[in-house]
Design a protein around this motif. Structure first.
Motif, PDB file in Angstrom:
ATOM      1  N   ILE A 158       0.894  -1.115  -0.023  1.00 19.98           N
ATOM      2  CA  ILE A 158      -0.188   0.180  -0.246  1.00 19.98           C
ATOM      3  C   ILE A 158       0.815   1.142  -0.085  1.00 19.98           C
ATOM      4  N   GLN A 159       1.903   1.142   0.644  1.00 21.92           N
ATOM      5  CA  GLN A 159       2.927   2.470   0.611  1.00 21.92           C
ATOM      6  C   GLN A 159       3.408   2.600  -0.732  1.00 21.92           C
ATOM      7  N   VAL A 160       3.658   1.668  -1.340  1.00 26.60           N
ATOM      8  CA  VAL A 160       3.911   1.721  -3.272  1.00 26.60           C
ATOM      9  C   VAL A 160       2.783   2.449  -3.901  1.00 26.60           C
ATOM     10  N   ALA A 161       1.921   1.787  -3.652  1.00 27.66           N
ATOM     11  CA  ALA A 161       0.508   2.239  -4.183  1.00 27.66           C
ATOM     12  C   ALA A 161       0.379   3.914  -4.039  1.00 27.66           C
ATOM     13  N   LEU A 162       0.441   4.284  -2.717  1.00 27.49           N
ATOM     14  CA  LEU A 162       0.254   5.552  -2.318  1.00 27.49           C
ATOM     15  C   LEU A 162       1.576   6.423  -2.862  1.00 27.49           C
ATOM     16  N   TYR A 163       2.840   5.842  -2.862  1.00 30.39           N
ATOM     17  CA  TYR A 163       4.048   6.491  -3.553  1.00 30.39           C
ATOM     18  C   TYR A 163       3.713   7.022  -4.770  1.00 30.39           C
ATOM     19  N   HIS A 164       3.237   5.879  -5.752  1.00 30.92           N
ATOM     20  CA  HIS A 164       3.008   5.967  -7.173  1.00 30.92           C
ATOM     21  C   HIS A 164       1.754   7.317  -7.445  1.00 30.92           C
ATOM     22  N   GLY A 175       6.465   8.523 -18.039  1.00 34.53           N
ATOM     23  CA  GLY A 175       7.520   7.501 -17.657  1.00 34.53           C
ATOM     24  C   GLY A 175       7.302   6.310 -18.498  1.00 34.53           C
ATOM     25  N   ASP A 176       7.340   5.166 -17.972  1.00 36.02           N
ATOM     26  CA  ASP A 176       7.129   4.031 -18.588  1.00 36.02           C
ATOM     27  C   ASP A 176       5.595   3.476 -18.638  1.00 36.02           C
ATOM     28  N   GLY A 177       4.965   4.431 -18.128  1.00 36.84           N
ATOM     29  CA  GLY A 177       3.350   3.926 -18.119  1.00 36.84           C
ATOM     30  C   GLY A 177       3.302   2.698 -17.043  1.00 36.84           C
ATOM     31  N   ILE A 178       3.922   3.019 -15.966  1.00 37.14           N
ATOM     32  CA  ILE A 178       3.659   1.834 -14.932  1.00 37.14           C
ATOM     33  C   ILE A 178       3.023   2.373 -13.671  1.00 37.14           C
ATOM     34  N   GLY A 179       2.875   3.741 -13.347  1.00 33.48           N
ATOM     35  CA  GLY A 179       2.309   4.263 -12.010  1.00 33.48           C
ATOM     36  C   GLY A 179       0.983   3.850 -11.885  1.00 33.48           C
ATOM     37  N   MET A 180       0.039   4.138 -12.823  1.00 34.71           N
ATOM     38  CA  MET A 180      -1.779   3.894 -12.574  1.00 34.71           C
ATOM     39  C   MET A 180      -1.581   2.326 -12.677  1.00 34.71           C
TER      40      MET A 180
END
Length: 341
Positions: free
Chosen positions: A226-232, A294-299
């Motif tokens: 969840i931290q990674v999701a919030l970060y993005h 970027g590389d279209g990874i975030g969403m």
């Protein structure tokens, strides 16, 4: 146990589980199938052989085939299957490369934040001077504004914590099909603020005011994912929100969900792009036009991290509300939905 080595016509190794002893057997194998009375690896009787065709070279050694005729049929069938074998192997390689690309992309992004934090305190031209001059300059900068320096070190520490989370996710999700999450109860607002603080300077540079409402929901989830999701999500907000506007973060409760809601005026996403925006490798036209994609990874990553926690992610894109310097912006809403337990 079977041992084998399969090489295609371009000398690419498609499959190989040979030991050092097996390699010696292969070097002296010039037959399609016969009995080896004493295997150097296992010390028992085995059958082995090599079949070379225009498309492949196949070596096989096994102890379960009862006759040499059956063994030759096996190795012949294996050699015929090589063209079909190449497709899944290539696909597997591509998938593994994508996983590595995600990790590299995310770590590069985090490292860029750390470098920028340092440059905000110490200009690049100072870092090019001798180490004593650098040391004196840094000491003076810290004395001038200790709070600023302390916050910088705190943000770097938090960026590094996120970097550790990315490595952890790569190990336990990308490298293993059996995902093991450590779900515990967390204070949602505290987890949010812990990630949000790392982007303080990014929002400040764009004159974006972030308002976080008071809420006290406790939710069960795996902290690292969840931290990674919030970060993005927050990184995207810092990157794509219109200058001199506001990001509002609230939370509210519905029948089945605790909803964490982000409202902002950010890069416009066209209606025809919206069904694809959660897919890996996809960036909106306006983001590409701004050269900030970027590389279209975030969403895709946000959606992935929430799904494995039995949560949901919803994006509500508005119509064009403002156009600045040729770039379209709209009122966009992003909602992380945490399942009640």
């Amino acid at each position: 146990m079977k041992h084998f080595k399969i090489i295609d016509s371009k000398k690419s190794v498609l499959a190989d589980n040979l030991t050092e002893n097996c390699i010696q057997c292969l070097a002296s194998c010039d037959f399609t199938g016969r009995v080896i009375p004493e295997c150097p690896e296992y010390g028992d009787k085995r059958r082995q052989g090599q079949r070379i065709t225009k498309s492949a070279s196949v070596f096989l050694c096994c102890d379960k085939t009862k006759t040499t005729k059956l063994f030759r049929q096996k190795i012949e069938a294996l050699s015929y299957s090589v063209p079909d074998l190449k497709i899944p192997i290539s696909k597997i390689r591509n998938e593994e490369q994508k996983k590595v690309n995600r990790l590299v992309h995310n770590l590069t992004s985090i490292n860029a934040h750390n470098i920028q934090e340092i440059y905000d305190l110490v200009p690049q031209e100072i870092l090019a001077q001798n180490w004593r001059r650098q040391l004196d300059f840094i000491k003076e900068e810290i004395k001038k504004d200790m709070d600023k320096a302390a916050l910088m070190f705190l943000r770097i520490a938090k960026h590094n914590t996120h970097m550790r989370s990315e490595f952890s996710i790569y190990r336990k999700i990308e490298r293993d099909d059996n995902i093991e999450l450590d779900k515990k109860e967390h204070n949602l607002r505290n987890v949010l603020l812990n990630t949000l603080h790392t982007f303080f300077s990014d929002f400040s540079k764009r004159d974006v005011y972030v308002e976080v409402d008071d809420f006290y929901f406790k939710v069960d989830f795996d902290y690292e994912t969840i931290q990674v999701a919030l970060y993005h999500l927050i990184e995207n907000a810092a990157k794509y929100t219109l200058y001199n506007t506001r990001v509002l973060i609230t939370a509210y409760e519905t029948d089945d969900w605790i909803n964490l809601k982000f409202e902002m005026t950010s890069t416009h996403v066209k209606e025809e792009e919206r069904s694809e925006i959660m897919k890996e490798g996809i960036s909106g036209e306006m983001a590409r036009k701004m050269q900030k994609q970027g590389d279209g990874i975030g969403m895709w990553r946000i959606n992935q991290m929430l799904k494995i926690n039995d949560c949901e992610f919803e994006a509500i894109f508005g119509d064009v509300s403002e156009t600045k310097m040729g770039f379209d912006f709209s009122k966009n809403v992003f909602i992380m939905k945490f399942l009640k337990y």
